[in-house]
Motif scaffolding. Structure first.
Motif, PDB file in Angstrom:
ATOM      1  N   GLU A 182       0.566   9.345  -5.819  1.00  0.00           N
ATOM      2  CA  GLU A 182       0.795  10.761  -5.501  1.00  0.00           C
ATOM      3  C   GLU A 182       1.750  11.408  -6.492  1.00  0.00           C
ATOM      4  O   GLU A 182       1.547  12.556  -6.920  1.00  0.00           O
ATOM      5  N   LEU A 227      -6.811  -0.842  -8.229  1.00  0.00           N
ATOM      6  CA  LEU A 227      -6.707   0.617  -8.181  1.00  0.00           C
ATOM      7  C   LEU A 227      -7.708   1.209  -9.161  1.00  0.00           C
ATOM      8  O   LEU A 227      -7.996   0.612 -10.206  1.00  0.00           O
ATOM      9  N   SER A 228      -8.198   2.400  -8.871  1.00  0.00           N
ATOM     10  CA  SER A 228      -9.193   3.052  -9.728  1.00  0.00           C
ATOM     11  C   SER A 228      -8.963   4.555  -9.696  1.00  0.00           C
ATOM     12  O   SER A 228      -8.509   5.117  -8.676  1.00  0.00           O
ATOM     13  N   ALA A 229      -9.270   5.212 -10.841  1.00  0.00           N
ATOM     14  CA  ALA A 229      -9.117   6.667 -10.946  1.00  0.00           C
ATOM     15  C   ALA A 229     -10.115   7.210 -11.950  1.00  0.00           C
ATOM     16  O   ALA A 229     -10.404   6.574 -12.965  1.00  0.00           O
ATOM     17  N   ASP A 280       0.707   4.080  -2.876  1.00  0.00           N
ATOM     18  CA  ASP A 280       0.387   5.476  -2.534  1.00  0.00           C
ATOM     19  C   ASP A 280       1.456   6.427  -3.060  1.00  0.00           C
ATOM     20  O   ASP A 280       1.143   7.516  -3.568  1.00  0.00           O
ATOM     21  N   SER A 285      -0.020  11.939  -9.891  1.00  0.00           N
ATOM     22  CA  SER A 285      -1.052  12.982  -9.871  1.00  0.00           C
ATOM     23  C   SER A 285      -0.476  14.384  -9.949  1.00  0.00           C
ATOM     24  O   SER A 285      -1.192  15.325 -10.331  1.00  0.00           O
ATOM     25  N   GLN A 318      -7.278   5.956  -6.356  1.00  0.00           N
ATOM     26  CA  GLN A 318      -7.715   5.286  -5.137  1.00  0.00           C
ATOM     27  C   GLN A 318      -7.279   3.827  -5.148  1.00  0.00           C
ATOM     28  O   GLN A 318      -7.400   3.145  -6.174  1.00  0.00           O
ATOM     29  N   ARG A 370       0.826  -1.213   0.000  1.00  0.00           N
ATOM     30  CA  ARG A 370       0.000   0.000   0.000  1.00  0.00           C
ATOM     31  C   ARG A 370       0.857   1.259   0.000  1.00  0.00           C
ATOM     32  O   ARG A 370       0.543   2.233  -0.694  1.00  0.00           O
ATOM     33  N   PRO A 410      -8.328  11.726  -7.446  1.00  0.00           N
ATOM     34  CA  PRO A 410      -7.162  10.990  -6.933  1.00  0.00           C
ATOM     35  C   PRO A 410      -7.226   9.517  -7.299  1.00  0.00           C
ATOM     36  O   PRO A 410      -8.302   8.936  -7.441  1.00  0.00           O
ATOM     37  N   LEU A 465      -8.443   0.567  -3.936  1.00  0.00           N
ATOM     38  CA  LEU A 465      -9.695   0.009  -3.456  1.00  0.00           C
ATOM     39  C   LEU A 465      -9.500  -1.153  -2.503  1.00  0.00           C
ATOM     40  O   LEU A 465     -10.415  -1.497  -1.761  1.00  0.00           O
TER      41      LEU A 465
END
Length: 367
Positions: free
Chosen positions: A253, A286-288, A249, A256, A270, A245, A268, A272
């Motif tokens: 970040e 993961l989803s965006a 992350d 983005s 995410q 995780r 952002p 899930l």
């Protein structure tokens, strides 16, 4: 004079020969005067009816022409207002992304063409029927024949009518337009042209699909609003979830904040969580939320970054090339050794079964 005398006088008169031509009667001046008097009286009796019919026909034609011009002008103003609304929407940031000038132009042209054709047909058709009724023509047979012809044409060209009506409703409801990526069931791709009968799509390999509007039962528009980019990462079940995780992350970040991904990402990235856990693997999803039509681009870039980050963090992905062999899992020395075969022993029943019959007979004869 008695009857025998009349018959005798008739028999004594010479009969005309076939070669003689009949005498023509020349109209006299009195006959011409009588004919002119009859004509003048007939015209005097019916001129008022003729005048009334002519004025009625003229009034119907004038009203039809004026009404048609007024309706067509109103339709033109309505289409111009639609175009101005689209141009004003293009001035905003979100409107510029959702509104396509070519799409609006084709949609307005199609709507205007349909409305003008329908208005002209109704107005001119009604005026023609009113003109015929002014001449005391019975319209019942004409309407009956038109109804029968319409039914016959409807049965014969039902596919064409279905395509046309489907195209009209697709354009009026703005289901898709030029530049949209859609899934029409029979074909998918980017919309190149929207017509009343056929929709033209460009596929992923550059091919052009001509899809009849009547054959489209469902439409998935991938270019309206926003899209979703989803990435599944398959890992070994022995990996540390907290470290996984933290790595994800960091990738989310960093991506983005970099260009042009900060514009393509509308939210952002995410994590899930675990989508599935099996004996030999686990899947992290993961989803965006992305710009319409850019989901696939974001997914490819996200996979690229995740793979590089996992390689740097020594996190193994199931199916990939391992970064290194640990001491707990030494290589198997028997992995390259084949299993023993029954044919390796010459006295085994399998070898005896494969011996040729002739050889067996010769050995039996020798005994």
């Amino acid at each position: 004079m008695s009857l025998p005398a009349v018959l005798l006088a008739a028999g004594s008169s010479p009969s005309p020969t076939p070669s003689e031509s009949p005498t023509t009667t020349v109209p006299t001046l009195q006959d011409a005067q009588e004919s002119a008097a009859h004509t003048a009286s007939w015209v005097e009796q019916n001129w008022s009816t003729w005048l009334a019919i002519g004025l009625k026909v003229l009034l119907v034609v004038v009203i039809a022409v004026v009404l048609r011009k007024a309706v067509l002008r109103a339709i033109t103003k309505f289409i111009d207002r639609m175009n101005r609304t689209a141009e004003s929407a293009e001035g905003t940031t979100l409107g510029g992304l959702l509104v396509n000038a070519e799409r609006r132009r084709q949609r307005s042209q199609a709507i205007g063409s349909v409305l003008r054709s329908v208005a002209s047909f109704l107005i001119l058709g009604t005026a023609a029927l009113m003109v015929l009724s002014s001449f005391q023509i019975d319209l019942a047979p004409l309407l009956a024949s038109a109804g029968v012809a319409g039914v016959a044409i409807g049965f014969g060209a039902r596919n064409l009518v279905t395509d046309f009506l489907s195209g009209v409703f697709m354009i009026l409801e703005d289901q898709y337009g030029v530049g949209d990526s859609i899934d029409a069931g029979v074909a998918s791709g980017e919309v190149v042209e929207v017509g009343l009968r056929v929709t033209k799509l460009r596929g992923a390999d550059g091919e052009i699909w001509y899809v009849r509007n009547g054959e489209i039962k469902r439409i998935g528009n991938l270019s309206q609003g926003w899209a979703t980019a989803g990435v599944d990462v398959t890992l070994r079940p022995s990996e540390d979830l907290d470290r996984v995780r933290a790595t994800l992350d960091e990738v989310a970040e960093k991506m983005s904040k970099e260009e042009p991904w900060n514009e393509l990402l509308w939210g952002p990235i995410q994590i899930l969580g675990l989508d599935s856990v099996l004996i030999d693997s686990m899947v992290v999803r993961l989803s965006a939320k992305t710009m319409p039509g850019k989901a696939l681009t974001v997914e490819r870039e996200l996979r690229w970054r995740i793979k590089r980050a996992f390689d740097a963090a020594d996190i193994r992905i199931v199916g990939g090339v391992p970064t290194g062999l640990s001491e707990e899992e030494p290589p198997d020395p028997t992995a390259a050794v084949a299993a023993p075969s029954a044919f390796s022993d010459s006295d085994s029943p399998q070898v005896a079964a494969t011996t040729p019959i002739a050889a067996q007979r010769s050995s039996a004869a020798g005994k």
